[in-house]
Design an enzyme around this catalytic site. Structure first.
Site, PDB file in Angstrom:
ATOM      1  N   ASP A   1      21.360 -83.699 -22.724  1.00  0.00           N
ATOM      2  CA  ASP A   1      21.459 -82.545 -23.631  1.00  0.00           C
ATOM      3  C   ASP A   1      22.084 -81.352 -22.920  1.00  0.00           C
ATOM      4  O   ASP A   1      21.582 -80.226 -22.989  1.00  0.00           O
ATOM      5  CB  ASP A   1      20.083 -82.170 -24.174  1.00  0.00           C
ATOM      6  CG  ASP A   1      20.171 -81.267 -25.406  1.00  0.00           C
ATOM      7  OD1 ASP A   1      21.232 -81.273 -26.065  1.00  0.00           O
ATOM      8  OD2 ASP A   1      19.195 -80.566 -25.712  1.00  0.00           O
TER       9      ASP A   1
ATOM     10  N   LYS B   1       7.138 -73.789 -22.667  1.00  0.00           N
ATOM     11  CA  LYS B   1       7.686 -74.542 -23.790  1.00  0.00           C
ATOM     12  C   LYS B   1       6.526 -75.183 -24.535  1.00  0.00           C
ATOM     13  O   LYS B   1       5.776 -75.984 -23.981  1.00  0.00           O
ATOM     14  CB  LYS B   1       8.656 -75.617 -23.294  1.00  0.00           C
ATOM     15  CG  LYS B   1       9.271 -76.440 -24.421  1.00  0.00           C
ATOM     16  CD  LYS B   1      10.281 -77.431 -23.869  1.00  0.00           C
ATOM     17  CE  LYS B   1      10.890 -78.281 -24.968  1.00  0.00           C
ATOM     18  NZ  LYS B   1      11.852 -79.273 -24.448  1.00  0.00           N
TER      19      LYS B   1
ATOM     20  N   VAL C   1      10.317 -71.992 -26.853  1.00  0.00           N
ATOM     21  CA  VAL C   1      10.150 -71.500 -25.492  1.00  0.00           C
ATOM     22  C   VAL C   1       9.798 -70.023 -25.550  1.00  0.00           C
ATOM     23  O   VAL C   1      10.513 -69.237 -26.181  1.00  0.00           O
ATOM     24  CB  VAL C   1      11.424 -71.719 -24.649  1.00  0.00           C
ATOM     25  CG1 VAL C   1      11.214 -71.202 -23.231  1.00  0.00           C
ATOM     26  CG2 VAL C   1      11.797 -73.192 -24.636  1.00  0.00           C
TER      27      VAL C   1
ATOM     28  N   GLY D   1      13.697 -75.091 -27.960  1.00  0.00           N
ATOM     29  CA  GLY D   1      14.040 -76.128 -26.992  1.00  0.00           C
ATOM     30  C   GLY D   1      14.153 -77.461 -27.697  1.00  0.00           C
ATOM     31  O   GLY D   1      14.025 -77.570 -28.900  1.00  0.00           O
ATOM     32  N   GLY D   2      14.355 -78.521 -26.903  1.00  0.00           N
ATOM     33  CA  GLY D   2      14.444 -79.828 -27.537  1.00  0.00           C
ATOM     34  C   GLY D   2      13.063 -80.325 -27.888  1.00  0.00           C
ATOM     35  O   GLY D   2      12.473 -80.956 -27.199  1.00  0.00           O
TER      36      GLY D   2
ATOM     37  N   GLY E   1      10.591 -78.116 -29.253  1.00  0.00           N
ATOM     38  CA  GLY E   1       9.613 -77.042 -29.261  1.00  0.00           C
ATOM     39  C   GLY E   1      10.222 -75.677 -29.077  1.00  0.00           C
ATOM     40  O   GLY E   1      11.437 -75.522 -28.998  1.00  0.00           O
TER      41      GLY E   1
END
Length: 564
Positions: free
Chosen positions: A134, A35, A20, A15-16, A18
Site C-alpha cells: 500500500d 491507529k 489514526v 489508515g488501512g 482504521g
C-alpha cells in the site's frame, strides 16, 4: 482518554482498516500516533480472523526496526477495537505536502531524498520477507528535520518461501495489475507502487488515478500519459526509462528489486542530502502544531489523567444516583418499609447499578411496576404492561449497550423536566441512540406527571393521556426535545471542546425555537412561560456538562458506540 492513558489531541487520517489519531501519552509525556481498528462484534465475541488481521499488522510492523519505518510501541484491544500505538512523526505526509507546494511537485533533489528513504525502508522490509502492498503518498511521512518514514503496514503480507503471496487490497491508482486482479504479488508489486509515487511527485498528478479499479487497469495497460519527458524535458533518458520499466503492466518486465529502481533514478535526479534540507525547510513553514517534546497542557495533568479511575467512577455514579432516586420514590408504594430498610434497599440498588450501569433502568422499571401493582385497579394493568414493554424495548435496543443509558433516561424523570433529556441524552449517547432515548425519557416523565396528577385512577389517567395526545403543545415539546437531542449529539460526536459547547448551546436554541414557533401558531402572548422551570433545569444541566467538557475534554471519541 484511550486505554486510560492516551489523551486524544486530534484525529488525523484514515489508515488501512482504521483511523489514526494523535495522542498524548500521559505516563511517558510524549506524543504518539494511535491507529484504531474497529473489530466486528458478533454476540459479544470478536471473530478471530478480524483480531488476527489487527494483530498481524502489529507483529509485522514491530519486527521492522529501521530509521525510515515508523516504530511500533504497543498493541492493545478492547471489546470494540484494537489499538496500534506508534511513533508520532511531527510533520506532514507526502500527500499533504504535495497539496501545499506549487504545482503539486517536488524538486529533483527532494524527490531523490524521498525515493532513497522509502527505497531503503522497502529494501529492509523485503529482506525480512514483508511486502507493504500500500505504497502511496499518504503513507509516506516527512518529519520537521526532513527525515522520511514509511507508515501503515495494514495491508502488508509476509511473503512465502518462494517470495510470493496472495494479493490484498491496496489503493486504486497505485496498485499494479496483479494486485488489482487478485493474483500473486511479490517485491515487484511495491516497485510498481513506488514508481507511481515518484511519477506523481515529479509531474503533479497520479497517472493511474481512477474512480474504479477497472478504469485504473485500463490506464495502466495504455501506459502513463503524458510522457515524463513531455512534462519535464530534463527527465528524458535514464529517469524516464527506469520509471517506465518499473511501471510495466507485466511483473516479469519490471526490475526485481527496489534497490535497482532507486539506484537507476536517484543518481540521475540530484542530491538527496540537499533534498532533505529543502524538505525540512518546507515542513518548517507548514505552521503545524508544536513538536513532540512539549506537553499540550504545559506539563500539567488534568484530574482525569492524574487519576484514571475518576472518569469511570463518575460514569457509575451518573447511572446509580437517578436509579436510587426512582427506587426511593417507588418502593414505599410497593412495600411497607421504614426509613432504614428503604435506605438499605436503595443503597443496594445503587451499588448494583454502580457495579453494572446497564442494570439501572431494569431495576427502576421493576420497582415502578411493583408500585403500580400494589395500588392499581385491574384497568391500569394494560397501561402498566405497555410502559414496561416500552422500557424493555428501549433497554434491548439502546440501554444495554450504553454505560450512560440509565442516566440519560432517568435523569429527566428525577429532575421533573422532560427538556433535561436534551443534555442528558445528547451529551452522552451517539445521535440515533440520543434521539430514541430523548423520546423515551420525555414519554416517561410526562407519564409520571399524569400519575402524579390522577394517581392510579384508570379513568383519570385515560382522560389525561387523551388530553395530552390532543394538545399541540405536547407534540411541539416532544419534537423539540427529539430534534435538540439529535443536534446536540451530532456536534458532541465531533470530539472537540468547541463542538461540544456549541452542541449544548445550539440544542437550547432549538428547544426555545420549537416552543416559540408553537406559541406563534397558537397566538400565545407569553410563549413557554409555563415551561420555564423545566427549561431552566435543562439549561443548568447543560451548563454543568459544558463545564465538565472544558475541564475534562470531550468524552470518548467520535467514532465509538458509546461516550463516557
Amino acid at each position: 482518554m484511550l486505554l486510560g492513558r492516551y489523551r486524544i489531541l486530534s484525529t488525523n487520517d484514515e489508515g488501512g482498516f482504521g483511523t489514526v489519531s494523535t495522542c498524548w501519552d500521559t505516563r511517558l509525556q510524549r506524543r504518539v500516533a494511535i491507529k484504531r481498528m474497529p473489530l466486528t462484534v458478533s454476540e459479544g465475541a470478536v471473530p478471530s480472523s478480524t483480531l488476527e488481521e489487527a494483530l498481524g499488522e502489529a507483529r509485522t510492523s514491530s519486527m521492522l526496526s529501521h530509521p525510515n519505518i515508523v516504530t511500533v510501541y504497543d498493541f492493545e484491544t478492547d471489546a470494540q477495537s484494537s489499538y496500534l500505538v506508534m511513533e508520532y512523526v511531527d510533520g506532514l505526509d507526502l500527500q499533504e505536502l504535495l497539496a501545499r507546494v506549487e504545482g503539486g511537485v517536488l524538486t529533483f533533489d527532494e524527490c531523490a531524498h524521498v525515493l532513497e528513504s522509502v527505497g531503503s525502508a522497502l529494501e529492509f522490509a523485503h529482506e525480512n520477507g514483508v511486502l507493504h502492498l500500500d505504497i502511496k503518498p499518504a503513507n509516506i511521512m516527512i518529519s520537521r528535520d526532513g527525515t522520511v518514514k514509511l507508515a501503515d503496514f495494514g495491508m502488508a503480507s509476509l511473503a512465502s518461501a518462494a517470495g510470493f503471496e496472495g494479493a490484498r487490497g491496496g489503493t486504486v491508482g497505485y496498485m499494479p495489475p496483479e494486485q488489482i486482479c487478485g493474483d500473486y504479488v511479490d517485491e515487484r508489486t511495491d516497485v510498481f507502487s513506488l514508481a507511481v509515487v515518484a511519477w506523481q511527485a515529479l509531474t503533479g498528478s497520479c497517472p493511474y488515478a481512477a474512480a474504479t479499479p477497472e478504469r485504473s487497469l485500463e490506464k495502466i495497460r495504455r501506459g502513463p500519459t503524458p510522457s515524463l519527458s513531455h512534462v519535464e524535458p530534463e527527465l528524458a533518458g535514464v529517469v524516464e526509462s527506469t520509471l517506465l520499466r518499473a511501471l510495466d503492466p507485466s511483473p516479469a518486465a519490471r526490475m526485481s528489486s527496489v534497490a535497482e529502481l532507486v539506484g537507476g533514478v536517484v543518481r540521475a535526479l540530484g542530491d538527496a542530502r540537499e533534498g532533505k534540507e529543502s524538505l525540512a525547510w518546507l515542513i518548517s513553514q507548514s505552521g503545524e502544531e508544536e513538536g513532540p517534546a512539549s506537553s499540550p497542557d504545559g506539563g500539567q495533568l488534568t484530574p482525569w489523567e492524574r487519576f484514571p479511575w475518576l472518569e469511570g467512577a463518575l460514569v457509575r455514579a451518573a447511572a446509580a444516583l437517578p436509579t436510587a432516586a426512582v427506587l426511593w420514590r417507588t418502593l414505599p408504594r410497593a412495600f411497607s418499609l421504614d426509613g432504614g430498610a428503604l435506605a438499605a434497599c436503595c443503597g443496594a440498588g445503587a451499588a448494583a447499578t454502580a457495579a453494572l450501569p446497564v442494570l439501572g433502568v431494569p431495576l427502576a422499571t421493576v420497582s415502578s411496576l411493583l408500585a403500580i401493582a400494589s395500588g392499581a385497579t385491574a384497568d391500569v394493568f394494560p397501561l402498566a404492561l405497555l410502559l414496561a414493554l416500552a422500557a424493555l424495548l428501549w433497554w434491548v435496543s439502546i440501554g444495554r449497550r450504553q454505560r450512560l443509558g440509565a442516566f440519560a433516561l432517568l435523569a429527566p424523570l428525577v429532575l421533573g423536566s422532560p427538556e433535561a433529556a436534551v443534555p442528558a441524552a445528547g451529551g452522552t449517547l451517539p445521535p440515533a441512540s440520543a434521539l430514541g432515548t430523548a423520546v423515551a425519557a420525555w414519554l416517561l416523565e410526562r407519564g409520571s406527571e399524569l400519575v402524579g396528577t390522577w394517581g392510579l385512577d384508570a379513568r383519570g389517567l385515560l382522560a389525561g393521556v387523551v388530553a395530552a395526545a390532543g394538545d399541540p403543545g405536547s407534540w411541539a415539546s416532544l419534537a423539540g426535545v427529539a430534534a435538540a437531542s439529535w443536534v446536540c449529539s451530532l456536534l458532541v460526536a465531533r470530539g472537540t471542546r468547541a463542538s461540544c459547547i456549541a452542541g449544548y448551546a445550539l440544542s437550547a436554541l432549538v428547544l426555545a425555537s420549537f416552543q416559540f414557533a408553537w406559541a406563534q401558531m397558537e397566538n400565545i402572548a407569553n410563549p413557554g412561560a409555563g415551561d420555564l422551570p423545566s427549561f431552566g433545569v435543562a439549561v443548568v444541566l447543560g451548563v454543568i456538562m459544558c463545564v465538565t467538557t472544558v475541564l475534562h475534554g470531550p468524552g470518548g471519541d467520535a467514532e465509538g458506540d458509546e461516550r463516557a
